[in-house]
Motif scaffolding. Structure first.
Motif, PDB file in Angstrom:
ATOM      1  N   VAL A 134      89.592  40.427  73.517  1.00  0.00           N
ATOM      2  CA  VAL A 134      90.631  39.413  73.368  1.00  0.00           C
ATOM      3  C   VAL A 134      91.762  40.027  72.551  1.00  0.00           C
ATOM      4  O   VAL A 134      91.631  40.222  71.340  1.00  0.00           O
ATOM      5  CB  VAL A 134      90.085  38.148  72.682  1.00  0.00           C
ATOM      6  N   ALA A 135      92.850  40.370  73.226  1.00  0.00           N
ATOM      7  CA  ALA A 135      93.982  41.022  72.559  1.00  0.00           C
ATOM      8  C   ALA A 135      94.692  40.041  71.639  1.00  0.00           C
ATOM      9  O   ALA A 135      94.690  38.821  71.863  1.00  0.00           O
ATOM     10  CB  ALA A 135      94.951  41.561  73.601  1.00  0.00           C
ATOM     11  N   LEU A 136      95.313  40.584  70.586  1.00  0.00           N
ATOM     12  CA  LEU A 136      96.064  39.790  69.620  1.00  0.00           C
ATOM     13  C   LEU A 136      97.509  40.261  69.662  1.00  0.00           C
ATOM     14  O   LEU A 136      97.784  41.445  69.412  1.00  0.00           O
ATOM     15  CB  LEU A 136      95.470  39.985  68.217  1.00  0.00           C
ATOM     16  N   PRO A 137      98.468  39.387  69.995  1.00  0.00           N
ATOM     17  CA  PRO A 137      99.868  39.805  70.087  1.00  0.00           C
ATOM     18  C   PRO A 137     100.345  40.473  68.800  1.00  0.00           C
ATOM     19  O   PRO A 137     100.110  39.974  67.696  1.00  0.00           O
ATOM     20  CB  PRO A 137     100.610  38.484  70.334  1.00  0.00           C
ATOM     21  N   GLY A 138     100.969  41.626  68.959  1.00  0.00           N
ATOM     22  CA  GLY A 138     101.519  42.344  67.823  1.00  0.00           C
ATOM     23  C   GLY A 138     100.537  43.202  67.062  1.00  0.00           C
ATOM     24  O   GLY A 138     100.927  43.888  66.112  1.00  0.00           O
ATOM     25  N   VAL A 139      99.278  43.190  67.457  1.00  0.00           N
ATOM     26  CA  VAL A 139      98.255  43.987  66.781  1.00  0.00           C
ATOM     27  C   VAL A 139      97.701  45.010  67.774  1.00  0.00           C
ATOM     28  O   VAL A 139      97.162  44.627  68.814  1.00  0.00           O
ATOM     29  CB  VAL A 139      97.104  43.110  66.238  1.00  0.00           C
ATOM     30  N   PRO A 140      97.825  46.316  67.488  1.00  0.00           N
ATOM     31  CA  PRO A 140      97.293  47.328  68.409  1.00  0.00           C
ATOM     32  C   PRO A 140      95.783  47.183  68.573  1.00  0.00           C
ATOM     33  O   PRO A 140      95.065  46.832  67.629  1.00  0.00           O
ATOM     34  CB  PRO A 140      97.648  48.653  67.725  1.00  0.00           C
ATOM     35  N   ALA A 141      95.309  47.452  69.763  1.00  0.00           N
ATOM     36  CA  ALA A 141      93.872  47.401  70.028  1.00  0.00           C
ATOM     37  C   ALA A 141      93.167  48.520  69.264  1.00  0.00           C
ATOM     38  O   ALA A 141      93.755  49.572  68.993  1.00  0.00           O
ATOM     39  CB  ALA A 141      93.606  47.537  71.521  1.00  0.00           C
ATOM     40  N   PRO A 142      91.908  48.326  68.896  1.00  0.00           N
ATOM     41  CA  PRO A 142      91.178  49.379  68.173  1.00  0.00           C
ATOM     42  C   PRO A 142      90.901  50.575  69.070  1.00  0.00           C
ATOM     43  O   PRO A 142      90.917  50.470  70.294  1.00  0.00           O
ATOM     44  CB  PRO A 142      89.884  48.682  67.757  1.00  0.00           C
ATOM     45  N   GLY A 143      90.633  51.712  68.431  1.00  0.00           N
ATOM     46  CA  GLY A 143      90.292  52.924  69.166  1.00  0.00           C
ATOM     47  C   GLY A 143      88.800  53.210  69.094  1.00  0.00           C
ATOM     48  O   GLY A 143      88.004  52.409  68.593  1.00  0.00           O
ATOM     49  N   LEU A 144      88.425  54.367  69.581  1.00  0.00           N
ATOM     50  CA  LEU A 144      87.040  54.808  69.542  1.00  0.00           C
ATOM     51  C   LEU A 144      86.572  54.950  68.095  1.00  0.00           C
ATOM     52  O   LEU A 144      87.282  55.505  67.257  1.00  0.00           O
ATOM     53  CB  LEU A 144      86.908  56.155  70.258  1.00  0.00           C
ATOM     54  N   MET A 171      91.761  42.920  61.777  1.00  0.00           N
ATOM     55  CA  MET A 171      92.303  41.986  62.748  1.00  0.00           C
ATOM     56  C   MET A 171      92.405  42.553  64.150  1.00  0.00           C
ATOM     57  O   MET A 171      92.557  41.805  65.121  1.00  0.00           O
ATOM     58  CB  MET A 171      93.677  41.495  62.288  1.00  0.00           C
ATOM     59  N   SER A 172      92.320  43.870  64.301  1.00  0.00           N
ATOM     60  CA  SER A 172      92.333  44.423  65.654  1.00  0.00           C
ATOM     61  C   SER A 172      91.019  44.151  66.382  1.00  0.00           C
ATOM     62  O   SER A 172      90.970  44.135  67.616  1.00  0.00           O
ATOM     63  CB  SER A 172      92.595  45.935  65.608  1.00  0.00           C
ATOM     64  N   MET A 173      89.950  43.922  65.621  1.00  0.00           N
ATOM     65  CA  MET A 173      88.625  43.678  66.210  1.00  0.00           C
ATOM     66  C   MET A 173      88.417  42.188  66.467  1.00  0.00           C
ATOM     67  O   MET A 173      88.825  41.343  65.674  1.00  0.00           O
ATOM     68  CB  MET A 173      87.519  44.182  65.273  1.00  0.00           C
ATOM     69  N   ASP A 174      87.761  41.887  67.575  1.00  0.00           N
ATOM     70  CA  ASP A 174      87.435  40.495  67.879  1.00  0.00           C
ATOM     71  C   ASP A 174      85.944  40.197  67.721  1.00  0.00           C
ATOM     72  O   ASP A 174      85.482  39.128  68.085  1.00  0.00           O
ATOM     73  CB  ASP A 174      87.910  40.114  69.287  1.00  0.00           C
ATOM     74  N   PHE A 175      85.186  41.170  67.181  1.00  0.00           N
ATOM     75  CA  PHE A 175      83.813  40.895  66.796  1.00  0.00           C
ATOM     76  C   PHE A 175      83.398  41.851  65.683  1.00  0.00           C
ATOM     77  O   PHE A 175      84.021  42.889  65.480  1.00  0.00           O
ATOM     78  CB  PHE A 175      82.847  40.958  67.987  1.00  0.00           C
ATOM     79  N   GLU A 176      82.361  41.468  64.963  1.00  0.00           N
ATOM     80  CA  GLU A 176      81.784  42.285  63.895  1.00  0.00           C
ATOM     81  C   GLU A 176      80.354  42.657  64.265  1.00  0.00           C
ATOM     82  O   GLU A 176      79.675  41.938  64.996  1.00  0.00           O
ATOM     83  CB  GLU A 176      81.731  41.513  62.571  1.00  0.00           C
ATOM     84  N   MET A 177      79.898  43.786  63.699  1.00  0.00           N
ATOM     85  CA  MET A 177      78.492  44.166  63.758  1.00  0.00           C
ATOM     86  C   MET A 177      78.070  44.550  62.341  1.00  0.00           C
ATOM     87  O   MET A 177      78.669  45.451  61.735  1.00  0.00           O
ATOM     88  CB  MET A 177      78.264  45.337  64.716  1.00  0.00           C
ATOM     89  N   ASN A 178      77.072  43.856  61.820  1.00  0.00           N
ATOM     90  CA  ASN A 178      76.576  44.114  60.473  1.00  0.00           C
ATOM     91  C   ASN A 178      75.053  44.192  60.480  1.00  0.00           C
ATOM     92  O   ASN A 178      74.400  43.609  61.354  1.00  0.00           O
ATOM     93  CB  ASN A 178      77.008  43.001  59.512  1.00  0.00           C
ATOM     94  N   ILE A 179      74.500  44.892  59.504  1.00  0.00           N
ATOM     95  CA  ILE A 179      73.060  44.853  59.263  1.00  0.00           C
ATOM     96  C   ILE A 179      72.841  44.032  58.002  1.00  0.00           C
ATOM     97  O   ILE A 179      73.308  44.393  56.922  1.00  0.00           O
ATOM     98  CB  ILE A 179      72.469  46.261  59.101  1.00  0.00           C
ATOM     99  N   MET A 180      72.156  42.913  58.148  1.00  0.00           N
ATOM    100  CA  MET A 180      71.880  42.002  57.052  1.00  0.00           C
ATOM    101  C   MET A 180      70.501  42.318  56.479  1.00  0.00           C
ATOM    102  O   MET A 180      69.543  42.529  57.244  1.00  0.00           O
ATOM    103  CB  MET A 180      71.924  40.552  57.533  1.00  0.00           C
ATOM    104  N   CYS A 181      70.398  42.327  55.138  1.00  0.00           N
ATOM    105  CA  CYS A 181      69.153  42.697  54.462  1.00  0.00           C
ATOM    106  C   CYS A 181      68.809  41.659  53.400  1.00  0.00           C
ATOM    107  O   CYS A 181      69.689  41.209  52.653  1.00  0.00           O
ATOM    108  CB  CYS A 181      69.287  44.073  53.802  1.00  0.00           C
TER     109      CYS A 181
END
Length: 264
Positions: A134-144, A171-181
């Motif tokens: 999901v692109a965000l206007p004015g915010v470059p998409a993330p890279g590798l 803000m370039s990312m539209d999801f997070e990945m975390n390890i919860m402990c």
């Protein structure tokens, strides 16, 4: 003489932990069947969730025998995330090559072709998340992006902490990945009711998970999908620290279209 009718093993009903509702699922790993995909010759894919369930993303366990993986470079118009649980994978993307061992991860942005294969050392396994970007206007998409859980930022809160793998406050990312402990006996401080959707894989340990009005026992290897606004809370039980990999959609406003996607 009449042959006795076979009877099911004692407790076969009481030990069923599988649950699917319109708002969540609990799937022990033994019940998730194998899929074969044409773009992944020799590999097994065990889909944990997908839009067919009502989720707005897809998540799977990728199992690749030594030397097997994608059929060359792939680009399906989606963004991808891989977290390695076992063995090692070689990733090729954007004219770069990286080896990802246990705890290693990679994010491949939309529009980037990539190849992924287990090394010759043996079978490799990775948790695989994919979804439309999901692109965000004015915010470059993330890279590798590639990394490892041991070098990722860590956020501590007493008996609870998390490894921030991807997307946190970006803000370039539209999801997070975390390890919860969580240490044994620790729990989340409130019952959550939020717009974000979750995909949870238990990496280690045993816990009680509140989903709606019901408590479910979850163990190492289990998958849990949680839809938006589902009341949820977790308690660490057992005798070891629990760890789980958690997907969460973030950083996007609400949508009012037919394909409304929740965000934060």
């Amino acid at each position: 003489m009449r042959t006795p009718t076979p009877r099911p093993a004692p407790g076969i009903i009481g030990h069923n932990r599988t649950m699917l509702t319109p708002h969540y699922c609990v799937f022990p790993p033994e019940g998730i069947m194998d899929s074969l995909l044409p773009g992944w010759p020799g590999c097994i894919i065990r889909f944990q969730t997908s839009p067919a369930m009502g989720a707005r993303f897809a998540q799977a366990l990728l199992i690749a025998p030594a030397g097997h993986g994608s059929a060359g470079l792939l680009d399906d118009g989606l963004e991808h995330f891989f977290y390695v649980q076992q063995g090692a994978f070689t990733l090729v993307a954007e004219r770069r090559t990286a080896t990802l061992g246990p705890g290693g991860f990679a994010y491949i942005p939309v529009g980037m072709a990539y190849a992924l294969a287990a090394t010759a050392a043996g079978e490799a396994r990775a948790i695989w998340v994919k979804r439309p970007y999901v692109a965000l206007p004015g915010v470059p998409a993330p890279g590798l992006r590639t990394g490892h859980r041991d070098t990722a930022a860590r956020e501590d809160n007493g008996p609870r902490w998390r490894h921030l793998l991807l997307g946190t406050r970006d803000m370039s990312m539209d999801f997070e990945m975390n390890i919860m402990c969580y240490r044994p006996g620790a729990h989340f401080w409130c019952i959550e009711t939020h717009i974000m959707e979750h995909g949870l894989v238990m990496l280690q340990g045993q816990a009680l998970q509140l989903l709606g009005r019901d408590w479910h026992e979850i163990w190492t290897g289990d998958f849990v999908w949680m839809g938006p606004y589902l009341p949820q809370q977790i308690y660490a039980t057992g005798e070891e620290v629990i760890e789980y990999l958690l997907y969460k959609d973030v950083n996007r406003d609400v949508s009012f279209g037919a394909d409304a996607r929740p965000g934060a």
